[in-house]
Write a protein that holds these residues in place. Sequence first.
Motif, PDB file in Angstrom:
ATOM      1  N   SER A  92      -0.333   7.721  12.281  1.00 46.33           N
ATOM      2  CA  SER A  92       0.207   6.936  12.795  1.00 46.33           C
ATOM      3  C   SER A  92      -0.378   5.885  11.777  1.00 46.33           C
ATOM      4  CB  SER A  92      -0.195   6.519  13.780  1.00 46.33           C
ATOM      5  OG  SER A  92       0.373   5.208  14.069  1.00 46.33           O
ATOM      6  N   LEU A  93      -1.329   6.232  12.101  1.00 48.00           N
ATOM      7  CA  LEU A  93      -2.472   5.058  10.239  1.00 48.00           C
ATOM      8  C   LEU A  93      -1.519   5.733   9.392  1.00 48.00           C
ATOM      9  CD1 LEU A  93      -5.557   5.114  12.402  1.00 48.00           C
ATOM     10  CD2 LEU A  93      -3.741   3.172  12.138  1.00 48.00           C
ATOM     11  N   TYR A  94      -1.338   6.437   8.790  1.00 48.85           N
ATOM     12  CA  TYR A  94      -0.840   6.839   7.192  1.00 48.85           C
ATOM     13  C   TYR A  94       0.497   6.426   7.170  1.00 48.85           C
ATOM     14  CZ  TYR A  94      -4.394   9.437   5.435  1.00 48.85           C
ATOM     15  OH  TYR A  94      -6.198  10.336   5.379  1.00 48.85           O
ATOM     16  N   ARG A  95       1.039   6.814   8.324  1.00 52.35           N
ATOM     17  CA  ARG A  95       2.338   6.429   7.686  1.00 52.35           C
ATOM     18  C   ARG A  95       2.904   4.693   8.343  1.00 52.35           C
ATOM     19  NH1 ARG A  95       3.840  10.413  11.931  1.00 52.35           N
ATOM     20  NH2 ARG A  95       3.806   8.632  13.753  1.00 52.35           N
ATOM     21  N   GLU A  96       1.200   3.938   9.137  1.00 50.34           N
ATOM     22  CA  GLU A  96       1.711   2.368   9.049  1.00 50.34           C
ATOM     23  C   GLU A  96       1.202   2.141   7.068  1.00 50.34           C
ATOM     24  OE1 GLU A  96      -0.057   0.315  11.890  1.00 50.34           O
ATOM     25  OE2 GLU A  96       0.028   1.590  12.931  1.00 50.34           O
ATOM     26  N   LEU A  97       0.817   3.025   6.317  1.00 51.94           N
ATOM     27  CA  LEU A  97      -0.033   2.732   5.556  1.00 51.94           C
ATOM     28  C   LEU A  97       0.715   3.003   4.525  1.00 51.94           C
ATOM     29  CD1 LEU A  97      -2.370   2.461   3.286  1.00 51.94           C
ATOM     30  CD2 LEU A  97      -3.108   4.662   3.910  1.00 51.94           C
ATOM     31  N   GLU A  98       1.135   3.961   4.487  1.00 54.63           N
ATOM     32  CA  GLU A  98       2.310   4.223   3.175  1.00 54.63           C
ATOM     33  C   GLU A  98       3.277   2.971   3.430  1.00 54.63           C
ATOM     34  OE1 GLU A  98       4.030   8.314   4.805  1.00 54.63           O
ATOM     35  OE2 GLU A  98       2.631   9.376   4.161  1.00 54.63           O
ATOM     36  N   GLN A  99       3.984   2.581   5.166  1.00 53.36           N
ATOM     37  CA  GLN A  99       4.772   1.816   5.017  1.00 53.36           C
ATOM     38  C   GLN A  99       4.390   0.485   4.216  1.00 53.36           C
ATOM     39  OE1 GLN A  99       5.847   1.387   9.331  1.00 53.36           O
ATOM     40  NE2 GLN A  99       7.198  -0.900   8.528  1.00 53.36           N
ATOM     41  N   ILE A 100       2.898   0.214   4.982  1.00 50.81           N
ATOM     42  CA  ILE A 100       2.599  -1.121   4.198  1.00 50.81           C
ATOM     43  C   ILE A 100       2.518  -0.988   2.507  1.00 50.81           C
ATOM     44  CG2 ILE A 100      -0.013  -2.577   3.624  1.00 50.81           C
ATOM     45  CD1 ILE A 100      -0.611  -2.104   6.476  1.00 50.81           C
ATOM     46  N   GLN A 101       2.217   0.461   2.065  1.00 53.53           N
ATOM     47  CA  GLN A 101       1.892   0.147   0.648  1.00 53.53           C
ATOM     48  C   GLN A 101       4.229  -0.235   0.296  1.00 53.53           C
ATOM     49  OE1 GLN A 101       1.047   4.182   0.326  1.00 53.53           O
ATOM     50  NE2 GLN A 101      -1.667   3.424  -0.332  1.00 53.53           N
ATOM     51  N   SER A 102       4.573   0.683   0.381  1.00 54.76           N
ATOM     52  CA  SER A 102       6.272   0.594   0.069  1.00 54.76           C
ATOM     53  C   SER A 102       6.369  -1.068   0.196  1.00 54.76           C
ATOM     54  CB  SER A 102       6.512   1.042   1.736  1.00 54.76           C
ATOM     55  OG  SER A 102       8.223   0.872   1.172  1.00 54.76           O
ATOM     56  N   GLU A 103       5.925  -1.885   1.331  1.00 53.08           N
ATOM     57  CA  GLU A 103       5.933  -2.861   1.443  1.00 53.08           C
ATOM     58  C   GLU A 103       4.931  -4.165   0.217  1.00 53.08           C
ATOM     59  OE1 GLU A 103       5.174  -4.548   5.654  1.00 53.08           O
ATOM     60  OE2 GLU A 103       7.062  -3.509   6.146  1.00 53.08           O
ATOM     61  N   ASN A 104       4.241  -3.746  -0.112  1.00 58.18           N
ATOM     62  CA  ASN A 104       3.346  -4.154  -0.830  1.00 58.18           C
ATOM     63  C   ASN A 104       3.944  -4.305  -2.301  1.00 58.18           C
ATOM     64  OD1 ASN A 104       1.905  -5.250   0.845  1.00 58.18           O
ATOM     65  ND2 ASN A 104      -0.201  -3.754   0.048  1.00 58.18           N
ATOM     66  N   LYS A 105       4.561  -3.025  -2.193  1.00 57.09           N
ATOM     67  CA  LYS A 105       5.753  -2.806  -3.966  1.00 57.09           C
ATOM     68  C   LYS A 105       6.654  -3.743  -3.950  1.00 57.09           C
ATOM     69  CE  LYS A 105       4.644   2.353  -4.013  1.00 57.09           C
ATOM     70  NZ  LYS A 105       5.368   3.978  -4.201  1.00 57.09           N
ATOM     71  N   GLN A 106       6.784  -3.701  -2.447  1.00 60.83           N
ATOM     72  CA  GLN A 106       8.393  -4.660  -2.874  1.00 60.83           C
ATOM     73  C   GLN A 106       8.152  -6.706  -2.624  1.00 60.83           C
ATOM     74  OE1 GLN A 106      10.179  -4.765   1.616  1.00 60.83           O
ATOM     75  NE2 GLN A 106      10.575  -2.287   0.807  1.00 60.83           N
ATOM     76  N   ILE A 107       6.729  -7.039  -2.717  1.00 61.39           N
ATOM     77  CA  ILE A 107       5.925  -8.377  -2.600  1.00 61.39           C
ATOM     78  C   ILE A 107       6.027  -8.857  -4.097  1.00 61.39           C
ATOM     79  CG2 ILE A 107       3.511  -9.566  -2.855  1.00 61.39           C
ATOM     80  CD1 ILE A 107       2.746  -8.395  -0.832  1.00 61.39           C
ATOM     81  N   PRO A 108       6.218  -8.072  -5.858  1.00 61.90           N
ATOM     82  CA  PRO A 108       6.144  -8.928  -6.625  1.00 61.90           C
ATOM     83  C   PRO A 108       7.764  -9.623  -6.500  1.00 61.90           C
ATOM     84  CG  PRO A 108       5.343  -7.210  -7.402  1.00 61.90           C
ATOM     85  CD  PRO A 108       5.026  -7.134  -5.560  1.00 61.90           C
ATOM     86  N   ALA A 109       9.102  -8.805  -5.936  1.00 63.10           N
ATOM     87  CA  ALA A 109      10.264  -8.959  -6.139  1.00 63.10           C
ATOM     88  C   ALA A 109      10.536 -10.306  -4.897  1.00 63.10           C
ATOM     89  CB  ALA A 109      11.444  -7.470  -5.782  1.00 63.10           C
ATOM     90  N   ILE A 110       9.631 -10.074  -3.952  1.00 62.10           N
ATOM     91  CA  ILE A 110       9.967 -11.078  -3.068  1.00 62.10           C
ATOM     92  C   ILE A 110       9.464 -12.719  -3.763  1.00 62.10           C
ATOM     93  CG2 ILE A 110       9.052 -12.124  -0.739  1.00 62.10           C
ATOM     94  CD1 ILE A 110       9.078  -9.007   0.012  1.00 62.10           C
ATOM     95  N   ARG A 111       8.245 -11.877  -4.613  1.00 64.87           N
ATOM     96  CA  ARG A 111       7.698 -13.342  -4.940  1.00 64.87           C
ATOM     97  C   ARG A 111       8.656 -14.125  -5.869  1.00 64.87           C
ATOM     98  NH1 ARG A 111       2.140 -11.614  -5.916  1.00 64.87           N
ATOM     99  NH2 ARG A 111       0.506 -11.772  -3.758  1.00 64.87           N
ATOM    100  N   GLU A 112       9.037 -12.781  -6.868  1.00 67.84           N
ATOM    101  CA  GLU A 112      10.117 -13.635  -8.038  1.00 67.84           C
ATOM    102  C   GLU A 112      11.375 -14.451  -7.055  1.00 67.84           C
ATOM    103  OE1 GLU A 112      12.459 -11.493 -11.006  1.00 67.84           O
ATOM    104  OE2 GLU A 112      11.498 -10.803 -10.526  1.00 67.84           O
TER     105      GLU A 112
END
Length: 192
Positions: A92-112
């Motif tokens: 479950s933690l690995y899945r959450e980590l993958e989701q967080i990493q996926s969301e983190n990849k979207q942060i630059p686009a969100i910041r832009e």
Amino acid sequence: MARQPWSNNEDILGLRQELAVIEDEIHILAKQTIPRLRVDNEMEYRDIIQGGMKLEEHMHALKLIKEEVLVLSSEKMELEALCKELFVKVQSLYRELEQIQSENKQIPAIREGLHDIQEEISRARMAYEHEKRAKVELLEESQAIESDFINIKIEAQRLRTELEKRRSGVFKHHAFGSYYKKIEHGIASSNW
């Protein structure tokens, strides 16, 4: 052939000697061999008893070990259940980590996107301020125009009133001909 009874003394004496030898041997056996056999038997009994006691100690130790094995087996089952539970949590933690990493990849686009929105807000704010100033200016102009209009209206009313007074005065005091003469000479326009 049947044995003959002892006939002579020599035979008896020989038998007595043999008997004495046998008795000596029995005596030696009774004095040495039997006690030695007893000692050997006692040692064997002692060894057997000690072996039995050791065996009993081993059995007792095995009983304790068996109880410990049962406890350890129970603990092993609990640990296996805990291990499975932890494995599920880790997954479950690995899945959450993958989701967080996926969301983190979207942060630059969100910041832009946020930067674009901030710029848009800034432009909208500037446009709003400009419109606000323009509205104030228009309101001031409108008020000035309204004030001018009211003043012009008042002036027009005053002029109408004055004109009416003059008209009625001109028509009263002058004939139509003299009024028109004044108009021709521009006197009427100067009085207005």
